[in-house]
Design a protein around this motif. Structure first.
Motif, mmCIF file in Angstrom:
data_model
loop_
_atom_site.group_PDB
_atom_site.id
_atom_site.type_symbol
_atom_site.label_atom_id
_atom_site.label_comp_id
_atom_site.label_asym_id
_atom_site.label_seq_id
_atom_site.Cartn_x
_atom_site.Cartn_y
_atom_site.Cartn_z
ATOM 1 N N ILE A 35 0.849 -1.184 0.000
ATOM 2 C CA ILE A 35 0.000 0.000 0.000
ATOM 3 C C ILE A 35 0.885 1.234 0.000
ATOM 4 O O ILE A 35 1.847 1.321 0.758
ATOM 5 C CB ILE A 35 -0.916 0.024 1.237
ATOM 6 C CG1 ILE A 35 -1.909 -1.128 1.180
ATOM 7 C CG2 ILE A 35 -1.659 1.339 1.339
ATOM 8 C CD1 ILE A 35 -2.878 -1.137 2.328
ATOM 9 N N ASN A 36 0.552 2.169 -0.820
ATOM 10 C CA ASN A 36 1.251 3.440 -0.826
ATOM 11 C C ASN A 36 0.893 4.204 0.441
ATOM 12 O O ASN A 36 -0.278 4.376 0.778
ATOM 13 C CB ASN A 36 0.835 4.239 -2.068
ATOM 14 C CG ASN A 36 1.708 5.450 -2.271
ATOM 15 O OD1 ASN A 36 2.002 6.192 -1.335
ATOM 16 N ND2 ASN A 36 2.130 5.664 -3.508
ATOM 17 N N LEU A 40 -2.916 6.000 3.165
ATOM 18 C CA LEU A 40 -3.245 5.569 4.517
ATOM 19 C C LEU A 40 -3.634 6.764 5.380
ATOM 20 O O LEU A 40 -3.098 7.863 5.236
ATOM 21 C CB LEU A 40 -2.061 4.852 5.154
ATOM 22 C CG LEU A 40 -1.600 3.562 4.470
ATOM 23 C CD1 LEU A 40 -0.343 3.021 5.139
ATOM 24 C CD2 LEU A 40 -2.707 2.512 4.481
ATOM 25 N N GLY A 41 -4.562 6.522 6.312
ATOM 26 C CA GLY A 41 -5.014 7.564 7.209
ATOM 27 C C GLY A 41 -4.110 7.723 8.421
ATOM 28 O O GLY A 41 -2.983 7.226 8.451
ATOM 29 N N GLN A 42 -4.638 8.401 9.448
ATOM 30 C CA GLN A 42 -3.875 8.654 10.664
ATOM 31 C C GLN A 42 -3.722 7.383 11.491
ATOM 32 O O GLN A 42 -4.513 6.451 11.392
ATOM 33 C CB GLN A 42 -4.585 9.724 11.506
ATOM 34 C CG GLN A 42 -4.659 11.086 10.840
ATOM 35 C CD GLN A 42 -3.282 11.705 10.639
ATOM 36 O OE1 GLN A 42 -2.444 11.666 11.535
ATOM 37 N NE2 GLN A 42 -3.058 12.268 9.461
ATOM 38 N N VAL A 85 -2.434 1.036 13.988
ATOM 39 C CA VAL A 85 -2.719 0.776 12.578
ATOM 40 C C VAL A 85 -2.991 2.084 11.844
ATOM 41 O O VAL A 85 -3.337 3.092 12.451
ATOM 42 C CB VAL A 85 -3.936 -0.169 12.406
ATOM 43 C CG1 VAL A 85 -3.676 -1.510 13.062
ATOM 44 C CG2 VAL A 85 -5.216 0.471 12.955
ATOM 45 N N ARG A 86 -2.816 2.017 10.531
ATOM 46 C CA ARG A 86 -3.261 3.086 9.638
ATOM 47 C C ARG A 86 -4.149 2.430 8.598
ATOM 48 O O ARG A 86 -3.730 1.485 7.909
ATOM 49 C CB ARG A 86 -2.066 3.778 8.987
ATOM 50 C CG ARG A 86 -1.182 4.544 9.968
ATOM 51 C CD ARG A 86 0.050 5.098 9.263
ATOM 52 N NE ARG A 86 -0.336 6.098 8.262
ATOM 53 C CZ ARG A 86 0.495 6.535 7.311
ATOM 54 N NH1 ARG A 86 1.718 6.023 7.202
ATOM 55 N NH2 ARG A 86 0.085 7.449 6.443
ATOM 56 N N LEU A 87 -5.373 2.903 8.486
ATOM 57 C CA LEU A 87 -6.334 2.300 7.574
ATOM 58 C C LEU A 87 -6.295 2.977 6.218
ATOM 59 O O LEU A 87 -5.963 4.164 6.091
ATOM 60 C CB LEU A 87 -7.743 2.390 8.159
ATOM 61 C CG LEU A 87 -7.955 1.734 9.532
ATOM 62 C CD1 LEU A 87 -9.423 1.777 9.924
ATOM 63 C CD2 LEU A 87 -7.437 0.302 9.557
ATOM 64 N N ILE A 95 -6.728 -3.967 0.351
ATOM 65 C CA ILE A 95 -6.154 -4.053 1.682
ATOM 66 C C ILE A 95 -6.752 -2.955 2.559
ATOM 67 O O ILE A 95 -6.788 -1.789 2.169
ATOM 68 C CB ILE A 95 -4.621 -3.903 1.635
ATOM 69 C CG1 ILE A 95 -4.022 -4.982 0.739
ATOM 70 C CG2 ILE A 95 -4.030 -3.999 3.042
ATOM 71 C CD1 ILE A 95 -4.358 -6.389 1.153
ATOM 72 N N GLY A 96 -7.206 -3.352 3.756
ATOM 73 C CA GLY A 96 -7.881 -2.392 4.609
ATOM 74 C C GLY A 96 -6.968 -1.430 5.321
ATOM 75 O O GLY A 96 -7.392 -0.364 5.753
ATOM 76 N N GLY A 97 -5.691 -1.820 5.484
ATOM 77 C CA GLY A 97 -4.769 -0.957 6.199
ATOM 78 C C GLY A 97 -3.473 -1.672 6.494
ATOM 79 O O GLY A 97 -3.201 -2.755 5.966
#
Length: 351
Positions: A35-36, A40-42, A85-87, A95-97
């Protein structure tokens, strides 16, 4: 059946090398898509619900369950771990995170593994529920192995006798005497029947607000107990093999389940025997809680607690301060240590 010869050091090296090659091929073939980081979030807190090869199912604090990739920098990740985690922020992402980091564990349940040394089964557990039953045959040897493992990890154990509805009247005095011996040295003991409902309310109260794990031989009814406590979990239940008398394994990977009481339950793969070959003999003795007052007081420092003169454990046994059954089980464990350290420890579906 003839006894297997211990593996040579050369054989062990070749087996480990082959295993590492398989792991290397598997990590390449089964690895999830990258995943780039920009997608991804916080960072946020989550708990590992289950681990599957190169990925894990996690649950965030708001109850969202997501399948995540695992950073290669994370050396160990198991069910029960508290993680960061980062989602993914991309709709429809495969991929969810990503699991970025793992918090320190306050407890771990481990078992020895030929390839991986001491392998962690689950983390952050508050109590271990050791399940035995009258089918397969009730045995204190297996209970004592689990008690040693629990004492070694510092996780509080509780003994559960399951399938009490199947208890033959002629066996009841012997089994009841064994359970009372455990109660006498401070262990909690519960009697349970998933079929009749006996003891289910007591177990619900015991699990309330804690992270618990059931351990025990295959076929003792661990999944049936979980079904009684949490019917919506719909776990598989396996019948005891009519030909071998051994339980048929049903659970294949550890999974964290939420109980209505607010507690969590980790359902883990059953094992026929809890190997202890990674423990030194002195540690095994210490894990027999009633031995502790006498250890270190024998006449000779290297006392084997057999026919050694001046053995404090033998005196305690003669005076009724420790039970003959537990004393014998201790020596069975000690006798098995060297054999288990050198034996090929593969069990296929039994694990």
């Amino acid at each position: 059946m003839s006894k297997k010869k211990p593996l040579s050091h050369g054989q062990l090296r070749r087996m480990r090398a082959n295993h590492e090659k398989r792991l290397s091929r598997g990590s390449t073939e089964n690895q999830l898509p990258e995943i780039n980081d920009s997608s991804l979030g916080q960072e946020q807190a989550a708990t590992v619900i289950s681990r599957f090869g190169q990925h894990a199912d996690v649950e965030t604090q708001d109850g969202e369950q997501v399948r995540c990739n695992i950073r290669r920098t994370i050396a160990s990740l198991v069910t029960g771990d508290k993680v960061i985690v980062r989602l993914s922020t991309e709709p429809g992402s495969a991929i969810g995170g990503v699991v970025e980091a793992v918090h320190p564990r306050h407890s771990t349940l481990t078992r020895p593994d030929l390839y991986d040394g001491v392998k962690i089964i689950a983390a952050n557990i508050d109590q271990i529920l050791i399940v035995s039953s009258v089918v397969p045959a009730f045995t204190t040897q297996i209970i004592d192995r689990y008690l040693v493992a629990a004492e070694d990890t510092g996780i509080e154990p509780t003994i559960i006798l399951n399938k009490t509805d199947l208890l033959p009247p002629e066996q009841e005095p012997e089994i009841e005497a064994a359970l009372q011996r455990y109660q006498a040295i401070g262990y909690r003991v519960f009697r349970l029947s998933s079929k009749t409902g006996e003891g289910i309310d007591d177990i619900k109260h015991l699990l309330d607000g804690k992270v618990s794990i059931f351990v025990g031989q295959s076929g003792v009814g661990k999944s049936s107990i979980v079904n009684s406590l949490l019917p919506e979990a719909e776990l598989l239940t396996g019948a005891v093999s009519e030909t071998s008398g051994l339980g048929q394994h049903t659970t294949t990977t550890s999974k964290l389940l939420h109980l209505p009481s607010g507690g969590d339950l980790i359902d883990s793969p059953g094992v026929r025997e809890f190997a202890l070959w990674h423990l030194p003999a002195e540690r095994v003795g210490w894990c027999f809680v009633e031995f502790r007052d006498f250890l270190g007081t024998c006449k000779f420092r290297d006392c084997k607690h057999l026919d050694d003169p001046g053995c404090a454990l033998k005196v305690a046994l003669a005076e009724g301060k420790i039970s003959e059954d537990r004393f014998n089980n201790y020596h069975r464990i000690i006798a098995s240590l060297d054999e288990q350290r050198h034996a090929r420890y593969f069990r296929g579906s039994e694990d």
